[in-house]
Motif scaffolding. Structure first.
Motif, PDB file in Angstrom:
ATOM      1  N   ALA A   1      -6.081  20.358  -0.104  1.00  0.00           N
ATOM      2  CA  ALA A   1      -5.352  21.552   0.317  1.00  0.00           C
ATOM      3  C   ALA A   1      -4.002  21.654  -0.386  1.00  0.00           C
ATOM      4  N   ILE A   2      -3.284  20.543  -0.488  1.00  0.00           N
ATOM      5  CA  ILE A   2      -1.980  20.535  -1.164  1.00  0.00           C
ATOM      6  C   ILE A   2      -2.131  20.996  -2.610  1.00  0.00           C
ATOM      7  N   SER A   3      -3.241  20.622  -3.240  1.00  0.00           N
ATOM      8  CA  SER A   3      -3.470  20.971  -4.645  1.00  0.00           C
ATOM      9  C   SER A   3      -4.066  22.370  -4.815  1.00  0.00           C
ATOM     10  N   ASN A   4      -4.233  23.104  -3.721  1.00  0.00           N
ATOM     11  CA  ASN A   4      -4.823  24.441  -3.773  1.00  0.00           C
ATOM     12  C   ASN A   4      -6.247  24.387  -4.340  1.00  0.00           C
TER      13      ASN A   4
ATOM     14  N   LEU B   1       0.635  18.529 -10.693  1.00  0.00           N
ATOM     15  CA  LEU B   1       0.429  19.814 -10.019  1.00  0.00           C
ATOM     16  C   LEU B   1       1.653  20.717 -10.109  1.00  0.00           C
ATOM     17  N   GLU B   2       2.728  20.195 -10.721  1.00  0.00           N
ATOM     18  CA  GLU B   2       3.997  20.929 -10.869  1.00  0.00           C
ATOM     19  C   GLU B   2       4.568  21.330  -9.517  1.00  0.00           C
ATOM     20  N   LEU B   3       4.448  20.417  -8.568  1.00  0.00           N
ATOM     21  CA  LEU B   3       5.056  20.620  -7.255  1.00  0.00           C
ATOM     22  C   LEU B   3       6.513  20.193  -7.302  1.00  0.00           C
ATOM     23  N   ASP B   4       7.323  20.802  -6.460  1.00  0.00           N
ATOM     24  CA  ASP B   4       8.718  20.398  -6.336  1.00  0.00           C
ATOM     25  C   ASP B   4       8.763  18.992  -5.733  1.00  0.00           C
ATOM     26  N   VAL B   5       9.367  18.052  -6.441  1.00  0.00           N
ATOM     27  CA  VAL B   5       9.355  16.651  -6.015  1.00  0.00           C
ATOM     28  C   VAL B   5       9.969  16.482  -4.633  1.00  0.00           C
ATOM     29  N   GLU B   6      11.165  17.056  -4.419  1.00  0.00           N
ATOM     30  CA  GLU B   6      11.832  16.913  -3.127  1.00  0.00           C
ATOM     31  C   GLU B   6      11.062  17.633  -2.029  1.00  0.00           C
ATOM     32  N   GLY B   7      10.593  18.831  -2.338  1.00  0.00           N
ATOM     33  CA  GLY B   7       9.902  19.627  -1.336  1.00  0.00           C
ATOM     34  C   GLY B   7       8.562  19.062  -0.918  1.00  0.00           C
ATOM     35  N   SER B   8       7.944  18.276  -1.787  1.00  0.00           N
ATOM     36  CA  SER B   8       6.616  17.743  -1.483  1.00  0.00           C
ATOM     37  C   SER B   8       6.659  16.376  -0.813  1.00  0.00           C
ATOM     38  N   LYS B   9       7.852  15.813  -0.617  1.00  0.00           N
ATOM     39  CA  LYS B   9       7.939  14.486  -0.008  1.00  0.00           C
ATOM     40  C   LYS B   9       7.361  14.445   1.398  1.00  0.00           C
ATOM     41  N   GLU B  10       7.475  15.556   2.122  1.00  0.00           N
ATOM     42  CA  GLU B  10       6.955  15.587   3.496  1.00  0.00           C
ATOM     43  C   GLU B  10       5.424  15.595   3.531  1.00  0.00           C
ATOM     44  N   TYR B  11       4.809  15.771   2.381  1.00  0.00           N
ATOM     45  CA  TYR B  11       3.347  15.731   2.327  1.00  0.00           C
ATOM     46  C   TYR B  11       2.790  14.308   2.362  1.00  0.00           C
TER      47      TYR B  11
ATOM     48  N   LEU C   1       0.821  -1.209   0.000  1.00  0.00           N
ATOM     49  CA  LEU C   1       0.000   0.000   0.000  1.00  0.00           C
ATOM     50  C   LEU C   1       0.853   1.257   0.000  1.00  0.00           C
ATOM     51  N   TRP C   2       1.985   1.228   0.702  1.00  0.00           N
ATOM     52  CA  TRP C   2       2.885   2.383   0.685  1.00  0.00           C
ATOM     53  C   TRP C   2       3.469   2.573  -0.715  1.00  0.00           C
ATOM     54  N   ARG C   3       3.838   1.486  -1.369  1.00  0.00           N
ATOM     55  CA  ARG C   3       4.342   1.566  -2.753  1.00  0.00           C
ATOM     56  C   ARG C   3       3.305   2.207  -3.665  1.00  0.00           C
ATOM     57  N   ILE C   4       2.052   1.773  -3.545  1.00  0.00           N
ATOM     58  CA  ILE C   4       0.979   2.306  -4.381  1.00  0.00           C
ATOM     59  C   ILE C   4       0.733   3.781  -4.071  1.00  0.00           C
ATOM     60  N   GLY C   5       0.629   4.107  -2.789  1.00  0.00           N
ATOM     61  CA  GLY C   5       0.356   5.482  -2.404  1.00  0.00           C
ATOM     62  C   GLY C   5       1.448   6.430  -2.852  1.00  0.00           C
ATOM     63  N   ARG C   6       2.689   6.015  -2.691  1.00  0.00           N
ATOM     64  CA  ARG C   6       3.808   6.873  -3.088  1.00  0.00           C
ATOM     65  C   ARG C   6       3.810   7.116  -4.593  1.00  0.00           C
ATOM     66  N   ARG C   7       3.561   6.050  -5.367  1.00  0.00           N
ATOM     67  CA  ARG C   7       3.573   6.219  -6.817  1.00  0.00           C
ATOM     68  C   ARG C   7       2.445   7.136  -7.288  1.00  0.00           C
ATOM     69  N   LEU C   8       1.261   6.954  -6.715  1.00  0.00           N
ATOM     70  CA  LEU C   8       0.145   7.808  -7.096  1.00  0.00           C
ATOM     71  C   LEU C   8       0.397   9.256  -6.707  1.00  0.00           C
ATOM     72  N   PHE C   9       0.919   9.462  -5.496  1.00  0.00           N
ATOM     73  CA  PHE C   9       1.166  10.836  -5.050  1.00  0.00           C
ATOM     74  C   PHE C   9       2.228  11.513  -5.914  1.00  0.00           C
ATOM     75  N   GLU C  10       3.284  10.784  -6.263  1.00  0.00           N
ATOM     76  CA  GLU C  10       4.325  11.373  -7.102  1.00  0.00           C
ATOM     77  C   GLU C  10       3.771  11.785  -8.464  1.00  0.00           C
ATOM     78  N   ALA C  11       2.853  10.973  -9.005  1.00  0.00           N
ATOM     79  CA  ALA C  11       2.226  11.325 -10.286  1.00  0.00           C
ATOM     80  C   ALA C  11       1.343  12.562 -10.128  1.00  0.00           C
ATOM     81  N   MET C  12       0.603  12.641  -9.019  1.00  0.00           N
ATOM     82  CA  MET C  12      -0.223  13.816  -8.780  1.00  0.00           C
ATOM     83  C   MET C  12       0.643  15.057  -8.590  1.00  0.00           C
ATOM     84  N   ALA C  13       1.741  14.916  -7.836  1.00  0.00           N
ATOM     85  CA  ALA C  13       2.644  16.051  -7.613  1.00  0.00           C
ATOM     86  C   ALA C  13       3.222  16.562  -8.929  1.00  0.00           C
ATOM     87  N   LYS C  14       3.537  15.637  -9.829  1.00  0.00           N
ATOM     88  CA  LYS C  14       4.046  16.031 -11.141  1.00  0.00           C
ATOM     89  C   LYS C  14       2.982  16.785 -11.924  1.00  0.00           C
TER      90      LYS C  14
END
Length: 338
Positions: free
Chosen positions: A258-261, A174-184, A159-172
């Motif tokens: 909220a993260i996605s504004n 949303l044009e979020l900074d990949v490193e900066g958004s890891k704490e989210y 589940l962590w693998r799935i959640g991380r992959r989905l979030f990274e795709a969403m962050a991309k």
């Protein structure tokens, strides 16, 4: 499994004994509705489809997720075994452990402990809350709980693998900074809740779980593949989310909105009561680091820790969660929301 003694006293209903199930209970009308839920393929992740699902639905069905079907079946079976234990055994089994047992309300404290129940927040549900970061330190005395612990340790990795992959795709997207958004998205925040929704011929007793949004970043649901009940609100209309074997339902929570504004939506959903069969579901919730600051044009700076505290305060004060509107820039007074 249907022994009344296994249910919390508040959820025992005498009508249950007087109405045997029909010959084909799986053919309930609710399961025949068209299911318009978007489908996302994790093996071939299409960013445009994911963007559309997050913006327009806040929820999607995940296929090709890579979790072994045998593990999903074992989790469902051990959950059924756990819930079939006498109520008194379940109530006492979690004493002194990180796992918590609750019933009658979806409104939970950070530790998973149920808030006081009352007529306003009574729901037709019982469950166990499991903080996944503490599984390795959990030494249950009950054999069934040990089986749950072992299976959840394997399940968490998937589940962590799935959640991380989905979030990274969403962050991309949303044009979020990949490193900066890891704490989210904090692996240590992972929480599993295992639910049982008793069946009841009198569906007027209430809801399995009332209308709400999750406070999470992401929630990943492994729902009963035979019994429906999950309903999604979209464009002022409620949709039944059909149970389909070997798929997950992923919904976005308040933190992702909220993260996605507010570009993405936190899914409003509820669970109806089935007249003939009880329903088992397992949901994985993952949150930001407690002190990670969410800040953008729509929201005042806030941390998940502050959000969580505000939710608890509102539930105690007015009996319900207010959530994100508390942190909008335009929110100037508590009275405007009451």
């Amino acid at each position: 499994m249907n022994n009344l003694e296994s249910y919390p006293p508040d959820l025992r209903h005498q009508d249950r004994r007087q109405h045997p199930p029909p010959p084909n209970p799986d053919q309930d009308e609710e399961l025949c509705d068209p299911d318009p839920v978007p489908i996302i393929d994790l093996e071939c992740l299409h960013h445009d489809k994911l963007e559309e699902a997050c913006k327009n639905w806040g929820l999607f069905r995940l296929v090709n997720h890579g979790v072994p079907l045998t593990l999903l079946k074992e989790l469902q079976e051990v959950a059924k075994e756990l819930f079939s234990l006498p109520f008194a055994v379940k109530e006492g089994a979690c004493n002194g452990s990180p796992m918590t047992y609750f019933w009658g309300t979806p409104a939970l404290t950070p530790s998973g402990t149920a808030l006081p129940r009352g007529p306003q927040n009574m729901n037709w549900v019982e469950g166990f809350g499991v903080p996944l970061s503490q599984l390795s330190h959990f030494n249950p005395q009950l054999h069934t709980l040990e089986s749950v612990r072992v299976l959840l340790m394997e399940y968490e990795r998937h589940l962590w693998r799935i959640g991380r992959r989905l979030f990274e795709a969403m962050a991309k997207n949303l044009e979020l900074d990949v490193e900066g958004s890891k704490e989210y998205l904090a692996e240590k925040s992972g929480m599993m809740r295992v639910y049982r929704y008793p069946n009841c011929p009198d569906t007027n007793v209430g809801w399995g779980m009332e209308e709400h949004t999750d406070s999470s970043v992401l929630s990943i649901l492994n729902q009963d593949d035979q019994v429906g009940g999950l309903q999604l609100l979209n464009h002022h209309q409620w949709f039944n989310v059909k149970p389909i074997p070997n798929t997950f339902i992923v919904n976005l929570g308040d933190m992702m909105q909220a993260i996605s504004n507010d570009r993405y939506k936190s899914a409003t959903h509820r669970v109806s009561i089935n007249k003939h069969k009880e329903r088992i579901s397992l949901c994985y919730f993952v949150f930001p680091d407690e002190e990670a600051v969410i800040e953008n044009s729509k929201y005042k700076p806030f941390t998940y820790n502050q959000f969580r505290a505000q939710v608890q305060e509102d539930i105690k004060a007015i009996g319900q969660k207010v959530g994100l509107p508390r942190f909008h820039h335009y929110h100037n007074s508590q009275a405007s929301l009451l």
